[in-house]
Design an enzyme around this catalytic site. Structure first.
Site, PDB file in Angstrom:
ATOM      1  N   LYS A 273      63.696  45.540  25.326  1.00 32.03           N
ATOM      2  CA  LYS A 273      64.252  46.856  25.315  1.00 32.03           C
ATOM      3  C   LYS A 273      65.941  46.519  24.724  1.00 32.03           C
ATOM      4  CE  LYS A 273      61.086  48.187  28.390  1.00 32.03           C
ATOM      5  NZ  LYS A 273      60.907  47.144  29.343  1.00 32.03           N
TER       6      LYS A 273
ATOM      7  N   TRP B 296      63.063  49.486  20.727  1.00 33.60           N
ATOM      8  CA  TRP B 296      61.749  48.450  21.416  1.00 33.60           C
ATOM      9  C   TRP B 296      61.565  47.457  20.279  1.00 33.60           C
ATOM     10  CZ3 TRP B 296      57.818  52.547  23.204  1.00 33.60           C
ATOM     11  CH2 TRP B 296      58.093  53.064  24.439  1.00 33.60           C
TER      12      TRP B 296
ATOM     13  N   GLU C  99      39.876  45.345  34.440  1.00 28.20           N
ATOM     14  CA  GLU C  99      39.797  46.734  34.775  1.00 28.20           C
ATOM     15  C   GLU C  99      39.013  47.907  33.774  1.00 28.20           C
ATOM     16  OE1 GLU C  99      42.376  45.184  34.791  1.00 28.20           O
ATOM     17  OE2 GLU C  99      43.591  45.760  36.375  1.00 28.20           O
TER      18      GLU C  99
ATOM     19  N   THR D 291      41.427  40.541  39.126  1.00 23.85           N
ATOM     20  CA  THR D 291      42.202  40.369  38.096  1.00 23.85           C
ATOM     21  C   THR D 291      43.005  39.059  38.209  1.00 23.85           C
ATOM     22  OG1 THR D 291      43.968  41.618  38.973  1.00 23.85           O
ATOM     23  CG2 THR D 291      42.778  42.800  37.400  1.00 23.85           C
TER      24      THR D 291
HETATM   25  P1  ADP Z   1      45.074  39.778  33.506  1.00 24.06           P
HETATM   26  O1  ADP Z   1      45.460  38.666  32.479  1.00 24.06           O
HETATM   27  O2  ADP Z   1      46.329  40.858  33.715  1.00 24.06           O
HETATM   28  O3  ADP Z   1      44.565  39.294  34.786  1.00 24.06           O
HETATM   29  P2  ADP Z   1      43.012  40.468  31.973  1.00 24.06           P
HETATM   30  O4  ADP Z   1      42.702  39.202  31.922  1.00 24.06           O
HETATM   31  O5  ADP Z   1      41.994  41.684  32.183  1.00 24.06           O
HETATM   32  O6  ADP Z   1      44.110  40.600  33.185  1.00 24.06           O
HETATM   33  O7  ADP Z   1      44.019  40.968  30.514  1.00 24.06           O
HETATM   34  C1  ADP Z   1      44.027  42.123  30.013  1.00 24.06           C
HETATM   35  C2  ADP Z   1      45.542  42.241  29.365  1.00 24.06           C
HETATM   36  O8  ADP Z   1      45.304  41.308  28.344  1.00 24.06           O
HETATM   37  C3  ADP Z   1      45.404  43.785  28.599  1.00 24.06           C
HETATM   38  O9  ADP Z   1      45.958  44.656  29.317  1.00 24.06           O
HETATM   39  C4  ADP Z   1      46.377  43.293  27.547  1.00 24.06           C
HETATM   40  O10 ADP Z   1      47.636  43.281  27.696  1.00 24.06           O
HETATM   41  C5  ADP Z   1      45.732  42.075  26.921  1.00 24.06           C
HETATM   42  N1  ADP Z   1      44.899  41.982  25.815  1.00 24.06           N
HETATM   43  C6  ADP Z   1      43.425  41.881  25.945  1.00 24.06           C
HETATM   44  N2  ADP Z   1      43.266  41.776  24.725  1.00 24.06           N
HETATM   45  C7  ADP Z   1      44.271  41.894  23.980  1.00 24.06           C
HETATM   46  C8  ADP Z   1      44.262  42.499  22.399  1.00 24.06           C
HETATM   47  N3  ADP Z   1      43.466  42.127  21.462  1.00 24.06           N
HETATM   48  N4  ADP Z   1      45.548  42.375  21.989  1.00 24.06           N
HETATM   49  C9  ADP Z   1      46.696  42.424  22.523  1.00 24.06           C
HETATM   50  N5  ADP Z   1      46.601  42.420  23.983  1.00 24.06           N
HETATM   51  C10 ADP Z   1      45.532  42.002  24.787  1.00 24.06           C
END
Ligand code: ADP
Length: 535
Positions: A433, A438, A324, A180
């Protein structure tokens, strides 16, 4: 034990998909900066590469083979050859800091590293830190600075006989490894399985999910070093869809030109990319007519962006997922009950996150891990489970914070409608918050972005003695325009958001920091802004 007469227990491994690509779709075109080729020709190269991996580089089942590369056909060859010999493809994010890259490669114990020749100097500097890498292979001519003894990918492929008798691989064997991007702490590894990727590719291809077909020509703008380019290097050949790779050039001009020239029908990228392409389309400098669908995830999409693509005649589909979750897990296709809604009401639907893919399950839970009702109101942490969801982090099985009772905690807060259509309101850590209520930073950002003088926006919660936290808007002004001040912005937002959502302050900046894959980097932003305080 197999029950006599039961259906065949064919393992869900990549070799089946490979055979289909090699034979049924041999004529499918693959267009890449280094060559125009076909699935048939690439399949032969993949079998030669498979032989070279085993015979020349000594790769054994389970070994990790790293790539440090952009989106090209050569990279695609590795996507196939490495898992086909039972090894694990570890795609390293080329935009991470050198210490993170070294940490990741050492943690994964990569045996070989394939890198874009153009990135030779970067890899040369990294090499002394990479404790387990024995061989380096350049994809394309290596620039100055490559590690000593670097080999050439095309020479390896050209010098090997095709490996026709591929080894049997267990469907539960590891196929790929993805870390990640690490917006918090050190990156964590997610190990993709053959079975998981197989089912994920099939699911992604369903009509109400992404929907891929042989008639499509797909441009994955999402990098192949990020979440396996959302599985497109597998899902496209599985359905016969053709592939276009854009190489290292991410400029809007190059991408829009490629889409137009190669008649791309379907493309995938984070919202920021679609935002940067928009002016070219609006000013008639490029033609998006061939595009039937763009699917967009990685961050929430602002409503104005979805609408802008509607106006261009391109369907804009929001998808959600994370490294994940394999990585795709939902798509915001309107449902049967949405039929007949007017344009605005339909936009409300498409702005949400969508329905979980068939094959997966989703729920929302409260602080005590108890499931919350699907009433369109209750907001809780989204949890998912299924055959392409991580069960633990790689070599960190003791780190259970994200995993419990077979569920993955996503860190995203959502509400569920009675039929399972859900909306992510925010990341748990980004929710503001305020006085026990929220405020969704994501939703507020969407409204701020609709202001004509705003080019980019981020909302962060800032400590407030009275309310615990209050929203502060950080904006970048549109070229040649003055960014709106607090009063103007509050006036613009009044009527669009609840009164108590109106921001307490506006900070104008030249640029908002982004993560390596183009998402708002709120952690870096908070650091840049220092100690903001409100009364
Ligand atoms: P990271 O950026 O944490 O390394 P990822 O690239 O796997 O990991 O990103 C996943 C995260 O991106 C999700 O948990 C969510 O918060 C955000 N995300 C992805 N797609 C969407 C979406 N369509 N709407 C809102 N949030 C999104």
């Amino acid at each position: 034990m197999t029950i006599p007469g039961l259906m065949q227990p064919t393992p869900l491994t990549l070799d089946h998909v490979f055979e289909r690509m090699r034979t049924v779709y041999a004529d499918g075109q693959v267009i890449s900066p280094e060559r125009r080729t076909t699935y048939g020709e690439l399949s032969e190269r993949i079998l030669r590469l498979a032989r070279a991996l085993v015979d020349d580089l000594g790769v054994r089942p389970g070994d990790r083979v790293a790539t440090f590369a952009t989106n090209t056909a050569r990279h695609f060859e590795l996507y196939w050859a490495v898992p086909l010999v039972g090894a694990v493809l570890h795609t390293v994010n080329i935009r991470l800091h050198p210490e993170q890259i070294a940490y990741i490669c050492n943690h994964a114990e990569d045996r070989v590293l394939f890198f874009d020749g153009a990135l030779a100097a970067q890899v040369g500097e990294l090499a002394p830190e990479l404790a387990t890498v024995k061989d380096y292979v350049a994809l394309g001519a290596a620039a100055d600075g490559a590690p000593g003894g670097t080999r050439d990918h095309d020479a390896l492929v050209g010098g090997a006989e095709p490996l026709r008798d591929l080894p049997a691989v267990d469907e539960q064997a590891a196929l790929g490894l993805c870390y990640t991007s690490g917006t918090t702490g050190m990156p964590k590894g997610v190990l993709y399985s053959h079975r998981g990727m197989w089912l994920h590719s099939l699911a992604a291809s369903m009509a109400d999910h992404i929907g891929l077909s042989e008639a499509d020509r797909v441009l994955p703008i999402v990098p192949m070093f990020h979440a396996f380019a959302w599985s497109l290097p597998y899902a496209a050949p599985m359905t016969g869809a053709e592939l276009v790779f854009h190489g290292a050039d991410n400029s809007p001009e190059h991408l829009a030109g490629l889409i137009e020239r190669e008649q791309v029908t379907l493309s995938a990228a984070v919202p920021t990319i679609w935002k940067t392409l928009l002016p070219l389309y609006r000013e008639g400098r490029a033609d998006p007519a061939s595009l039937r669908l763009v699917f967009v995830g990685g961050a929430a999409s602002p409503r104005a962006l979805i609408e802008a693509y509607d106006e261009l005649g391109v369907t804009y589909l929001q998808v959600w997922g994370m490294t994940e979750t394999g990585p795709l897990a939902s798509a915001a296709r309107p449902r049967r009950r949405h039929r007949g809604l007017d344009h605005d009401a339909l936009l409300d639907v498409r702005e949400k996150t969508g329905t979980i893919f068939a094959g997966l399950e989703a729920r929302i839970v409260g602080d005590d891990d108890e499931p919350l009702p699907w009433d369109g109101q209750a907001v809780g942490e989204l949890e998912v489970r299924g055959p392409w969801i991580a069960s633990a982090y790689y070599r960190q099985e003791d780190d259970r914070a994200r995993f419990h009772d077979g569920w993955l905690r996503t860190g995203d807060m959502a509400y569920m409608e009675p039929d399972g259509y859900f909306r992510i309101v925010d990341r748990a850590k980004d929710l503001v918050k305020s006085g026990g209520e929220w405020i969704s930073s994501v939703e507020l950002e969407g409204h701020v972005l609709a202001h004509p003088a705003v080019a980019d926006a981020a909302v962060i919660g800032v400590p407030s003695r009275k309310w615990d936290e209050r929203p502060v808007v950080v904006v970048v002004g549109e070229d040649g325009q003055t960014a709106p001040g607090l009063d103007a912005l509050r006036e613009f937002l009044a009527g669009r958001v609840p009164k108590w959502w109106l921001p307490d302050d506006v900070v104008v900046v030249d640029e908002i920091p982004k993560t390596s894959v183009g998402k708002l980097n709120k952690r870096a932003l908070r650091e840049e802004l220092g100690d903001l305080r409100l009364p």
